[in-house]
Design a protein around this motif. Structure first.
Motif, PDB file in Angstrom:
ATOM      1  N   UNK A   9       0.848  -1.187   0.000  1.00 22.60           N
ATOM      2  CA  UNK A   9       0.000   0.000   0.000  1.00 22.60           C
ATOM      3  C   UNK A   9       0.885   1.240   0.000  1.00 22.60           C
ATOM      4  N   UNK A  10       0.427   2.272  -0.668  1.00 22.58           N
ATOM      5  CA  UNK A  10       1.189   3.523  -0.700  1.00 22.58           C
ATOM      6  C   UNK A  10       0.953   4.295   0.594  1.00 22.58           C
ATOM      7  N   UNK A  11       1.982   4.952   1.058  1.00 16.63           N
ATOM      8  CA  UNK A  11       1.911   5.669   2.336  1.00 16.63           C
ATOM      9  C   UNK A  11       0.769   6.687   2.408  1.00 16.63           C
ATOM     10  N   UNK A  12       0.535   7.504   1.378  1.00 14.17           N
ATOM     11  CA  UNK A  12      -0.570   8.470   1.483  1.00 14.17           C
ATOM     12  C   UNK A  12      -1.932   7.793   1.695  1.00 14.17           C
ATOM     13  N   UNK A  13      -2.133   6.649   1.079  1.00 16.77           N
ATOM     14  CA  UNK A  13      -3.394   5.926   1.247  1.00 16.77           C
ATOM     15  C   UNK A  13      -3.558   5.383   2.656  1.00 16.77           C
ATOM     16  N   UNK A  14      -2.458   4.894   3.226  1.00 20.28           N
ATOM     17  CA  UNK A  14      -2.490   4.384   4.591  1.00 20.28           C
ATOM     18  C   UNK A  14      -2.750   5.526   5.564  1.00 20.28           C
ATOM     19  N   UNK A  15      -2.083   6.652   5.356  1.00 17.58           N
ATOM     20  CA  UNK A  15      -2.278   7.815   6.217  1.00 17.58           C
ATOM     21  C   UNK A  15      -3.726   8.293   6.162  1.00 17.58           C
ATOM     22  N   UNK A  16      -4.303   8.330   4.981  1.00 20.03           N
ATOM     23  CA  UNK A  16      -5.694   8.744   4.828  1.00 20.03           C
ATOM     24  C   UNK A  16      -6.629   7.791   5.578  1.00 20.03           C
ATOM     25  N   UNK A  17      -6.425   6.495   5.418  1.00 22.51           N
ATOM     26  CA  UNK A  17      -7.263   5.505   6.097  1.00 22.51           C
ATOM     27  C   UNK A  17      -7.142   5.636   7.612  1.00 22.51           C
ATOM     28  N   UNK A  18      -5.920   5.799   8.116  1.00 25.07           N
ATOM     29  CA  UNK A  18      -5.715   5.960   9.555  1.00 25.07           C
ATOM     30  C   UNK A  18      -6.404   7.220  10.057  1.00 25.07           C
ATOM     31  N   UNK A  47      -9.030   8.697   8.819  1.00 26.69           N
ATOM     32  CA  UNK A  47     -10.476   8.481   8.804  1.00 26.69           C
ATOM     33  C   UNK A  47     -10.915   7.635  10.002  1.00 26.69           C
ATOM     34  N   UNK A  48     -10.159   6.589  10.305  1.00 21.84           N
ATOM     35  CA  UNK A  48     -10.498   5.740  11.453  1.00 21.84           C
ATOM     36  C   UNK A  48     -10.337   6.493  12.768  1.00 21.84           C
ATOM     37  N   UNK A  49      -9.313   7.341  12.837  1.00 23.80           N
ATOM     38  CA  UNK A  49      -9.100   8.130  14.050  1.00 23.80           C
ATOM     39  C   UNK A  49     -10.205   9.181  14.208  1.00 23.80           C
ATOM     40  N   UNK A  50     -10.624   9.796  13.126  1.00 24.46           N
ATOM     41  CA  UNK A  50     -11.701  10.784  13.161  1.00 24.46           C
ATOM     42  C   UNK A  50     -12.994  10.165  13.696  1.00 24.46           C
ATOM     43  N   UNK A  51     -13.244   8.912  13.338  1.00 23.55           N
ATOM     44  CA  UNK A  51     -14.446   8.210  13.797  1.00 23.55           C
ATOM     45  C   UNK A  51     -14.313   7.724  15.243  1.00 23.55           C
ATOM     46  N   UNK A  52     -13.131   7.885  15.832  1.00 25.12           N
ATOM     47  CA  UNK A  52     -12.917   7.475  17.213  1.00 25.12           C
ATOM     48  C   UNK A  52     -12.674   5.994  17.386  1.00 25.12           C
ATOM     49  N   UNK A  82      -6.153   0.447  19.158  1.00 27.82           N
ATOM     50  CA  UNK A  82      -7.567   0.268  18.845  1.00 27.82           C
ATOM     51  C   UNK A  82      -8.368   0.746  20.045  1.00 27.82           C
ATOM     52  N   UNK A  83      -9.221   1.728  19.822  1.00 31.32           N
ATOM     53  CA  UNK A  83     -10.029   2.319  20.877  1.00 31.32           C
ATOM     54  C   UNK A  83     -11.394   1.645  20.938  1.00 31.32           C
ATOM     55  N   UNK A  84     -11.951   1.306  19.782  1.00 31.19           N
ATOM     56  CA  UNK A  84     -13.299   0.745  19.698  1.00 31.19           C
ATOM     57  C   UNK A  84     -13.293  -0.454  18.742  1.00 31.19           C
ATOM     58  N   UNK A  85     -12.956  -1.632  19.271  1.00 32.90           N
ATOM     59  CA  UNK A  85     -12.897  -2.842  18.444  1.00 32.90           C
ATOM     60  C   UNK A  85     -14.262  -3.175  17.855  1.00 32.90           C
ATOM     61  N   UNK A  86     -15.313  -3.046  18.656  1.00 32.21           N
ATOM     62  CA  UNK A  86     -16.660  -3.339  18.173  1.00 32.21           C
ATOM     63  C   UNK A  86     -17.022  -2.417  17.012  1.00 32.21           C
ATOM     64  N   UNK A  87     -16.657  -1.155  17.118  1.00 34.23           N
ATOM     65  CA  UNK A  87     -16.922  -0.210  16.043  1.00 34.23           C
ATOM     66  C   UNK A  87     -16.183  -0.562  14.763  1.00 34.23           C
ATOM     67  N   UNK A  88     -14.943  -1.030  14.905  1.00 32.84           N
ATOM     68  CA  UNK A  88     -14.179  -1.460  13.718  1.00 32.84           C
ATOM     69  C   UNK A  88     -14.848  -2.654  13.043  1.00 32.84           C
TER      70      UNK A  88
END
Length: 58
Positions: A4-13, A15-20, A31-37
């Motif tokens: 995976x390219x670094x910019x894509x990984x950074x974007x995904x991370x 987005x996941x962090x924004x969602x908490x 991982x803060x919310x395993x059930x949410x993932x």
């Protein structure tokens, strides 16, 4: 290693962090919310996740 390219990984991370769902900092992802993932992925788990979840029930 993942092909995976670094910019894509950074974007995904970000987005996941924004969602908490995770907390990401340099060289560490918590991982803060395993059930949410699991809900976000529609319950799709890979072999390693299944192994982890199975080991917890022992």
């Amino acid at each position: 290693m993942l092909g995976a390219r670094r910019p894509g990984v950074t974007l995904a991370l970000n987005m996941l962090e924004y969602r908490g769902l995770i907390h990401a900092k340099r060289a560490e992802i918590t991982i803060v919310d395993r059930t949410g993932l699991i809900e976000l992925t529609g319950g799709a788990n890979g072999p390693e996740e299944e192994r982890y979840l199975g080991a917890q029930s022992l």
